[in-house]
Design an enzyme around this catalytic site. Structure first.
Site, PDB file in Angstrom:
ATOM      1  N   ARG A   1      10.497  -2.294  12.085  1.00  0.00           N
ATOM      2  CA  ARG A   1       9.312  -1.857  12.823  1.00  0.00           C
ATOM      3  C   ARG A   1       9.042  -2.834  13.959  1.00  0.00           C
ATOM      4  O   ARG A   1       9.190  -4.043  13.783  1.00  0.00           O
ATOM      5  CB  ARG A   1       8.114  -1.830  11.871  1.00  0.00           C
ATOM      6  CG  ARG A   1       7.600  -0.439  11.612  1.00  0.00           C
ATOM      7  CD  ARG A   1       6.586  -0.436  10.518  1.00  0.00           C
ATOM      8  NE  ARG A   1       5.363  -1.169  10.871  1.00  0.00           N
ATOM      9  CZ  ARG A   1       4.288  -1.207  10.084  1.00  0.00           C
ATOM     10  NH1 ARG A   1       4.290  -0.575   8.943  1.00  0.00           N
ATOM     11  NH2 ARG A   1       3.212  -1.882  10.455  1.00  0.00           N
TER      12      ARG A   1
ATOM     13  N   ARG B   1      11.426  -6.604   5.867  1.00  0.00           N
ATOM     14  CA  ARG B   1      11.252  -5.152   5.659  1.00  0.00           C
ATOM     15  C   ARG B   1      12.087  -4.351   6.659  1.00  0.00           C
ATOM     16  O   ARG B   1      12.107  -4.638   7.841  1.00  0.00           O
ATOM     17  CB  ARG B   1       9.767  -4.818   5.830  1.00  0.00           C
ATOM     18  CG  ARG B   1       9.429  -3.362   5.656  1.00  0.00           C
ATOM     19  CD  ARG B   1       7.980  -3.158   5.346  1.00  0.00           C
ATOM     20  NE  ARG B   1       7.075  -3.462   6.454  1.00  0.00           N
ATOM     21  CZ  ARG B   1       5.749  -3.307   6.372  1.00  0.00           C
ATOM     22  NH1 ARG B   1       5.204  -2.868   5.262  1.00  0.00           N
ATOM     23  NH2 ARG B   1       4.983  -3.601   7.406  1.00  0.00           N
TER      24      ARG B   1
ATOM     25  N   ARG C   1      -1.625  -9.833  12.861  1.00  0.00           N
ATOM     26  CA  ARG C   1      -2.162  -8.683  12.107  1.00  0.00           C
ATOM     27  C   ARG C   1      -2.968  -9.168  10.912  1.00  0.00           C
ATOM     28  O   ARG C   1      -4.013  -8.600  10.574  1.00  0.00           O
ATOM     29  CB  ARG C   1      -1.019  -7.766  11.657  1.00  0.00           C
ATOM     30  CG  ARG C   1      -0.564  -6.824  12.763  1.00  0.00           C
ATOM     31  CD  ARG C   1       0.861  -6.382  12.579  1.00  0.00           C
ATOM     32  NE  ARG C   1       1.085  -5.574  11.400  1.00  0.00           N
ATOM     33  CZ  ARG C   1       2.280  -5.415  10.831  1.00  0.00           C
ATOM     34  NH1 ARG C   1       3.347  -6.032  11.318  1.00  0.00           N
ATOM     35  NH2 ARG C   1       2.417  -4.655   9.781  1.00  0.00           N
TER      36      ARG C   1
ATOM     37  N   LYS D   1       0.828  -1.213   0.000  1.00  0.00           N
ATOM     38  CA  LYS D   1       0.000   0.000   0.000  1.00  0.00           C
ATOM     39  C   LYS D   1       0.862   1.263   0.000  1.00  0.00           C
ATOM     40  O   LYS D   1       0.577   2.205  -0.736  1.00  0.00           O
ATOM     41  CB  LYS D   1      -0.905   0.044   1.239  1.00  0.00           C
ATOM     42  CG  LYS D   1      -2.034  -0.972   1.213  1.00  0.00           C
ATOM     43  CD  LYS D   1      -2.759  -0.959   2.540  1.00  0.00           C
ATOM     44  CE  LYS D   1      -1.819  -1.329   3.626  1.00  0.00           C
ATOM     45  NZ  LYS D   1      -2.131  -1.827   4.857  1.00  0.00           N
TER      46      LYS D   1
ATOM     47  N   ARG E   1     -10.659   0.194   8.849  1.00  0.00           N
ATOM     48  CA  ARG E   1     -10.272  -1.217   8.972  1.00  0.00           C
ATOM     49  C   ARG E   1     -11.343  -2.027   9.674  1.00  0.00           C
ATOM     50  O   ARG E   1     -11.120  -3.195   9.998  1.00  0.00           O
ATOM     51  CB  ARG E   1      -9.006  -1.339   9.820  1.00  0.00           C
ATOM     52  CG  ARG E   1      -7.807  -0.863   9.083  1.00  0.00           C
ATOM     53  CD  ARG E   1      -6.566  -1.396   9.743  1.00  0.00           C
ATOM     54  NE  ARG E   1      -5.463  -0.611   9.237  1.00  0.00           N
ATOM     55  CZ  ARG E   1      -4.240  -1.056   9.109  1.00  0.00           C
ATOM     56  NH1 ARG E   1      -3.934  -2.271   9.483  1.00  0.00           N
ATOM     57  NH2 ARG E   1      -3.302  -0.288   8.638  1.00  0.00           N
TER      58      ARG E   1
HETATM   59  N1  LIG Z   1      -7.549   2.134  10.999  1.00  0.00           N
HETATM   60  C1  LIG Z   1      -6.913   1.609  12.043  1.00  0.00           C
HETATM   61  N2  LIG Z   1      -7.611   1.262  13.135  1.00  0.00           N
HETATM   62  C2  LIG Z   1      -7.012   0.737  14.212  1.00  0.00           C
HETATM   63  N3  LIG Z   1      -5.695   0.493  14.275  1.00  0.00           N
HETATM   64  C3  LIG Z   1      -4.941   0.807  13.212  1.00  0.00           C
HETATM   65  C4  LIG Z   1      -5.506   1.386  12.036  1.00  0.00           C
HETATM   66  N4  LIG Z   1      -4.500   1.598  11.148  1.00  0.00           N
HETATM   67  C5  LIG Z   1      -3.378   1.171  11.727  1.00  0.00           C
HETATM   68  N5  LIG Z   1      -3.630   0.682  12.964  1.00  0.00           N
HETATM   69  C6  LIG Z   1      -2.653   0.100  13.912  1.00  0.00           C
HETATM   70  O1  LIG Z   1      -1.336   0.330  13.422  1.00  0.00           O
HETATM   71  C7  LIG Z   1      -0.677  -0.906  13.091  1.00  0.00           C
HETATM   72  C8  LIG Z   1       0.213  -0.695  11.872  1.00  0.00           C
HETATM   73  O2  LIG Z   1      -0.556  -0.285  10.779  1.00  0.00           O
HETATM   74  P1  LIG Z   1       0.112  -0.046   9.341  1.00  0.00           P
HETATM   75  O3  LIG Z   1       1.287   0.833   9.486  1.00  0.00           O
HETATM   76  O4  LIG Z   1      -0.949   0.399   8.412  1.00  0.00           O
HETATM   77  O5  LIG Z   1       0.677  -1.455   8.928  1.00  0.00           O
HETATM   78  P2  LIG Z   1       0.003  -2.749   8.382  1.00  0.00           P
HETATM   79  O6  LIG Z   1      -1.133  -2.427   7.487  1.00  0.00           O
HETATM   80  O7  LIG Z   1       1.172  -3.318   7.646  1.00  0.00           O
HETATM   81  O8  LIG Z   1      -0.415  -3.536   9.590  1.00  0.00           O
HETATM   82  C9  LIG Z   1      -1.811  -1.911  12.923  1.00  0.00           C
HETATM   83  O9  LIG Z   1      -1.392  -3.241  13.156  1.00  0.00           O
HETATM   84  C10 LIG Z   1      -2.798  -1.412  13.997  1.00  0.00           C
HETATM   85  O10 LIG Z   1      -2.391  -1.810  15.286  1.00  0.00           O
END
Ligand SMILES: Nc1ncnc2c1ncn2[C@@H]1O[C@H](COP(=O)(O)OP(=O)(O)O)[C@@H](O)[C@H]1O
Length: 282
Positions: A211, A182, A222, A71, A147
């Site tokens: 990360r 990564r 996740r 993404k 999400r």
């Molecule tokens: N819309 C969201 N609602 C709740 N938690 C979120 C949301 N977006 C991100 N997070 C939190 O941040 C973490 C990392 O998200 P992100 O950087 O988008 O990585 P990825 O999609 O690879 O998990 C997620 O595992 C979650 O804990």
């Protein structure tokens, strides 16, 4: 243009009119705006004021995909081409953690477990970001939000809806491989992969960081969270979903996304030209 949904801070109402004390000019429907890429070549300069309801609506894009589905990379391409502001929920949360805010502290405990951060934190954070002047001016590309059904409903009830919902599909096996290898260069912000996109030299290699949630165990959780919520989110956007195969090279993936967005843009522009022409002839 109607307010994007941040009613506590933005003076614009959802019908596009202003509340009694418009202290911020950033949300005015009649302010002069920099025309984003999408409309730059096509906008016909109007000599008369167009009512807010007849103004061209800006392109709005959502992108969803499992962890490490690509993404971030695709968002960079999309934002560059269409002039949209890239809003990544995960990046906003990591920024909160970095500054040590109360929200950041709470968010970290959920992120470490691979769980969704509670809506009380995320929904407000996204709504506030959507109301910032740069987003009002150039429109948005939402990455990693919504999400869950409750997050999608929060947007819908504020009248915030995308024109297109891109779903990046990548096989589970590749996702785990991509996440575990990564790495981030904290100096340039560039993302590397130890095997597929290794750092250019030893100096960069030595400073790469991982990360905190990019371990195999956490990514599996996740992924589970992602799949549990996906169907209910897709249901909200079912008429505007475009599924893209994210297993190919990034340029090829972007070509597919670009073609889908272009088709939406053409359709949107046609509809808007028709409604402006109909309005003008009335
Ligand atoms: N819309 C969201 N609602 C709740 N938690 C979120 C949301 N977006 C991100 N997070 C939190 O941040 C973490 C990392 O998200 P992100 O950087 O988008 O990585 P990825 O999609 O690879 O998990 C997620 O595992 C979650 O804990």
């Amino acid at each position: 243009m109607a307010c994007l949904g941040c009613f506590s801070v933005c003076p614009m109402k959802r019908d596009g009119s202003l509340s009694p004390s418009p202290s911020s000019s950033s949300c005015s429907p009649f302010r002069i705006r920099r025309t984003p890429f999408l409309f730059r070549k096509r906008v016909v300069v109007q000599s008369t004021l167009i009512p807010a309801s007849k103004k061209p609506e800006l392109l709005k894009v959502m992108i969803s995909g499992a962890p490490a589905s690509g993404k971030g990379t695709q968002c960079e391409f999309i934002a560059n081409k269409y002039g949209l502001v890239h809003i990544a929920a995960g990046d906003l949360l990591r920024a909160e953690i970095k500054v040590g805010s109360e929200n950041g502290k709470q968010a970290k405990s959920y992120m470490e477990k691979g769980k969704l951060v509670p809506d009380e934190i995320v929904v407000t954070m996204i709504k506030e970001r959507l109301c910032q002047p740069d987003v009002q001016e150039n429109s948005w590309l939402l990455d990693g939000y919504p999400r869950s059904l409750s997050q999608a409903t929060a947007l819908e009830s504020s009248g915030i809806r995308p024109d297109i919902f891109i779903l990046l599909n990548v096989s589970e096996e590749s996702l785990i491989e991509r996440v575990v290898g990564r790495r981030l260069d904290p100096v340039t912000g560039r993302i590397y992969h130890l095997e597929y996109s290794p750092p250019e030299n030893e100096e960069i290699a030595a400073r790469l960081t991982q990360r905190f949630d990019d371990t195999e165990e956490k990514v599996k959780f996740r992924l589970q969270t992602y799949h549990q919520n996906l169907e209910s989110v897709l249901e909200v956007y079912k008429n505007i979903i475009v599924k893209v195969n994210g297993n190919s090279a990034k340029e090829k993936v972007f070509n597919e996304i670009d073609a889908a967005i272009t088709a939406v843009v053409e359709k949107k522009y046609k509809a808007q030209s028709t409604s402006v022409a109909t309005g003008a002839s009335q």
